[in-house]
Design a protein around this motif. Sequence first.
Motif, PDB file in Angstrom:
ATOM      1  N   ILE A   7       0.818  -1.209   0.000  1.00  0.00           N
ATOM      2  CA  ILE A   7       0.000   0.000   0.000  1.00  0.00           C
ATOM      3  C   ILE A   7       0.855   1.262   0.000  1.00  0.00           C
ATOM      4  O   ILE A   7       0.492   2.268  -0.604  1.00  0.00           O
ATOM      5  CB  ILE A   7      -0.987  -0.029   1.183  1.00  0.00           C
ATOM      6  N   VAL A   8       2.038   1.226   0.628  1.00  0.00           N
ATOM      7  CA  VAL A   8       2.919   2.391   0.630  1.00  0.00           C
ATOM      8  C   VAL A   8       3.496   2.614  -0.767  1.00  0.00           C
ATOM      9  O   VAL A   8       3.450   3.725  -1.313  1.00  0.00           O
ATOM     10  CB  VAL A   8       4.044   2.235   1.667  1.00  0.00           C
ATOM     11  N   GLY A   9       4.064   1.564  -1.357  1.00  0.00           N
ATOM     12  CA  GLY A   9       4.640   1.689  -2.686  1.00  0.00           C
ATOM     13  C   GLY A   9       3.606   2.047  -3.739  1.00  0.00           C
ATOM     14  O   GLY A   9       3.872   2.864  -4.635  1.00  0.00           O
ATOM     15  N   ILE A  41      -8.430  -1.858   9.804  1.00  0.00           N
ATOM     16  CA  ILE A  41      -9.038  -1.031  10.847  1.00  0.00           C
ATOM     17  C   ILE A  41      -8.417   0.360  10.804  1.00  0.00           C
ATOM     18  O   ILE A  41      -7.198   0.507  10.846  1.00  0.00           O
ATOM     19  CB  ILE A  41      -8.825  -1.664  12.235  1.00  0.00           C
ATOM     20  N   VAL A  42      -9.258   1.379  10.724  1.00  0.00           N
ATOM     21  CA  VAL A  42      -8.804   2.765  10.690  1.00  0.00           C
ATOM     22  C   VAL A  42      -9.393   3.478  11.907  1.00  0.00           C
ATOM     23  O   VAL A  42     -10.509   3.994  11.869  1.00  0.00           O
ATOM     24  CB  VAL A  42      -9.216   3.464   9.380  1.00  0.00           C
ATOM     25  N   CYS A  43      -8.649   3.472  12.987  1.00  0.00           N
ATOM     26  CA  CYS A  43      -9.103   4.083  14.241  1.00  0.00           C
ATOM     27  C   CYS A  43      -7.874   4.508  15.046  1.00  0.00           C
ATOM     28  O   CYS A  43      -7.537   3.895  16.059  1.00  0.00           O
ATOM     29  CB  CYS A  43      -9.969   3.097  15.029  1.00  0.00           C
ATOM     30  N   PRO A  44      -7.181   5.556  14.619  1.00  0.00           N
ATOM     31  CA  PRO A  44      -5.893   5.897  15.222  1.00  0.00           C
ATOM     32  C   PRO A  44      -5.990   6.588  16.574  1.00  0.00           C
ATOM     33  O   PRO A  44      -4.996   6.645  17.307  1.00  0.00           O
ATOM     34  CB  PRO A  44      -5.292   6.858  14.196  1.00  0.00           C
ATOM     35  N   GLY A  56      -3.110   9.898   8.283  1.00  0.00           N
ATOM     36  CA  GLY A  56      -3.497   8.854   7.340  1.00  0.00           C
ATOM     37  C   GLY A  56      -4.984   8.594   7.357  1.00  0.00           C
ATOM     38  O   GLY A  56      -5.633   8.481   6.306  1.00  0.00           O
ATOM     39  N   ALA A  57      -5.562   8.503   8.547  1.00  0.00           N
ATOM     40  CA  ALA A  57      -6.999   8.261   8.673  1.00  0.00           C
ATOM     41  C   ALA A  57      -7.802   9.429   8.119  1.00  0.00           C
ATOM     42  O   ALA A  57      -8.832   9.247   7.454  1.00  0.00           O
ATOM     43  CB  ALA A  57      -7.359   8.027  10.141  1.00  0.00           C
ATOM     44  N   ARG A  58      -7.334  10.633   8.378  1.00  0.00           N
ATOM     45  CA  ARG A  58      -8.053  11.845   7.963  1.00  0.00           C
ATOM     46  C   ARG A  58      -8.181  11.933   6.448  1.00  0.00           C
ATOM     47  O   ARG A  58      -9.153  12.491   5.914  1.00  0.00           O
ATOM     48  CB  ARG A  58      -7.305  13.052   8.511  1.00  0.00           C
ATOM     49  N   ARG A  59      -7.229  11.376   5.739  1.00  0.00           N
ATOM     50  CA  ARG A  59      -7.225  11.505   4.278  1.00  0.00           C
ATOM     51  C   ARG A  59      -7.943  10.370   3.553  1.00  0.00           C
ATOM     52  O   ARG A  59      -8.052  10.401   2.324  1.00  0.00           O
ATOM     53  CB  ARG A  59      -5.783  11.606   3.783  1.00  0.00           C
ATOM     54  N   TYR A  60      -8.430   9.379   4.273  1.00  0.00           N
ATOM     55  CA  TYR A  60      -9.062   8.245   3.588  1.00  0.00           C
ATOM     56  C   TYR A  60     -10.299   8.616   2.776  1.00  0.00           C
ATOM     57  O   TYR A  60     -10.447   8.169   1.630  1.00  0.00           O
ATOM     58  CB  TYR A  60      -9.396   7.133   4.585  1.00  0.00           C
ATOM     59  N   GLY A  77      -0.493   3.930   5.538  1.00  0.00           N
ATOM     60  CA  GLY A  77       0.244   3.590   4.328  1.00  0.00           C
ATOM     61  C   GLY A  77       0.014   4.518   3.149  1.00  0.00           C
ATOM     62  O   GLY A  77       0.990   4.994   2.535  1.00  0.00           O
ATOM     63  N   PRO A  78      -1.247   4.808   2.772  1.00  0.00           N
ATOM     64  CA  PRO A  78      -1.436   5.699   1.627  1.00  0.00           C
ATOM     65  C   PRO A  78      -0.832   7.082   1.839  1.00  0.00           C
ATOM     66  O   PRO A  78      -0.217   7.645   0.936  1.00  0.00           O
ATOM     67  CB  PRO A  78      -2.973   5.771   1.502  1.00  0.00           C
ATOM     68  N   PHE A  79      -0.970   7.611   3.047  1.00  0.00           N
ATOM     69  CA  PHE A  79      -0.389   8.912   3.353  1.00  0.00           C
ATOM     70  C   PHE A  79       1.136   8.856   3.328  1.00  0.00           C
ATOM     71  O   PHE A  79       1.803   9.737   2.776  1.00  0.00           O
ATOM     72  CB  PHE A  79      -0.881   9.381   4.725  1.00  0.00           C
ATOM     73  N   THR A  80       1.712   7.788   3.898  1.00  0.00           N
ATOM     74  CA  THR A  80       3.163   7.635   3.911  1.00  0.00           C
ATOM     75  C   THR A  80       3.721   7.545   2.492  1.00  0.00           C
ATOM     76  O   THR A  80       4.755   8.146   2.172  1.00  0.00           O
ATOM     77  CB  THR A  80       3.556   6.390   4.717  1.00  0.00           C
ATOM     78  N   GLY A  81       3.052   6.788   1.620  1.00  0.00           N
ATOM     79  CA  GLY A  81       3.492   6.700   0.234  1.00  0.00           C
ATOM     80  C   GLY A  81       3.443   8.040  -0.472  1.00  0.00           C
ATOM     81  O   GLY A  81       4.340   8.388  -1.254  1.00  0.00           O
ATOM     82  N   ARG A  82       2.408   8.794  -0.180  1.00  0.00           N
ATOM     83  CA  ARG A  82       2.285  10.131  -0.777  1.00  0.00           C
ATOM     84  C   ARG A  82       3.416  11.047  -0.288  1.00  0.00           C
ATOM     85  O   ARG A  82       3.980  11.818  -1.064  1.00  0.00           O
ATOM     86  CB  ARG A  82       0.926  10.717  -0.420  1.00  0.00           C
TER      87      ARG A  82
END
Length: 472
Positions: free
Chosen positions: A10-12, A44-47, A64-68, A444-449
């Motif tokens: 998901i990061v890559g 699970i998205v609950c940081p 990361g959760a905020r941007r989903y 992961g998506p935020f980290t990849g970005r």
Amino acid sequence: MRVVVIGSGIVGAAAAHRLSGRGVPVTVVDGAYPGQATQAGAGIVCPWVDHPDDEDWYRLTREGARRYPGLVSSLGESLGYARVGALLVAGEPSDLEPVRALLARRHAEAPEMGDVVDVAAPSVLFPPLAEDLSALLVPGAARVDGRAVRDALLRAAIRQGAELRTGTATLTSDGGVLVRAVREADSHGRVTGSPGAPADRESWRQATPGSPQGPPSAHGTHPASEASPSGAVRDAAAGAPHEPGSPYGDEPEATLTAGTPHEPRSPYGDEPEATLTAGTPHEPRSPYGDEPGAGGEGTLVEADVVIVAAGAWSGEVCRGLGVELPVFPRRGQIVHVTLEGVDTSRWPIVLPHVGPYLLGFPGSRVVVGATIEDAGFAPRVTMGGLDEVLRAGLRVAPGLSEATVTETRVGLRPVHAPGPPLIGPVNDRVIVATGLGAYGLTAGPFTGRVAAGLALGEEPPLNLRPYHPRLP
């Protein structure tokens, strides 16, 4: 400028999607290793309930959760994403007070969590739960299908011009990318287990189904070995993935499916996906052998910038560069069950004070997990692991006793031994983005970005100093 992204989790995938969307030529190298975490994670998205004493970790997962919602909207697919809420359950009401205080403290800067409320009868919302539990409901929590997110990001990147290659990638001493044909991992894998970071015992979520005071189980699980505050089960990545970790999870994974006689195929090509089935006599090791040139000479792939997002294999990838990243695999075993004729699609996530996470998906499916095991590159489903997950799951949700076990997933979560994730350059050509542990599907998506932004020379959206690789 040409960028090579090593790792198609998901990061890559998120990095490739961002770069290709900016018109940058991108090649993604997919190792197709058994046990990649994104594919196994629970999602699970609950940081907001985790990392109470580590604001850097929390800030990354919160962003990361905020941007989903925006990510899902931009991809134009559901991706299994739904705000179903999370039930924080405990045997005693007093056990809920620390997490209630934590959520109250964080609410002003994270209103997306919603207004937390007490739930007198949590089994009304999640029927299999024990009747004597107390609970808080965090309405903003969401679940997501990590595989679907990763696949959608890669499809979009390919439409935008990215290239996907399958192979074992390593770095040369000058930062070049050498890609060899994927081969069966030999018996000389470099990484066979590393000591984990100490657990944050103040965290709400448990890192493992067992009690945090209990000793390590016989099959290698460390009940409180996660570096995360709730420690536990997130992005069931083994995606997902908190490690519930990321409980939770990245790539074609090692899967044991009850009653499935065939080998699942990769959605990206004709090659059968690497699969572990009952009776597999050996433990897969890291595909990076000890001997120079293992797997053939390989092909050099042109790159001005390289992003290493290879999950638990990131340290192996960077070794040829002369860089030792203390990243190691932490195994998580997760069980999928079905309740015939029951609509589980809107059931909330269940995060117990002690015990496994549970969450529902469409198709009468419930996910229970996960173990936390420092077992090296051995993405095997074990009897001990299954026993731990099933017993703990039934203690929290005895109503699942007649559910049908349909699938068991296992993922190797990438853990950075000192604790925080690694996001940043290791030299003027190579950027690493790894070590998200159980939070891969959340962050992961935020980290990849963010990694893609670094490759483009952009100002990062948050202070990356806490995540910079600290090399000798």
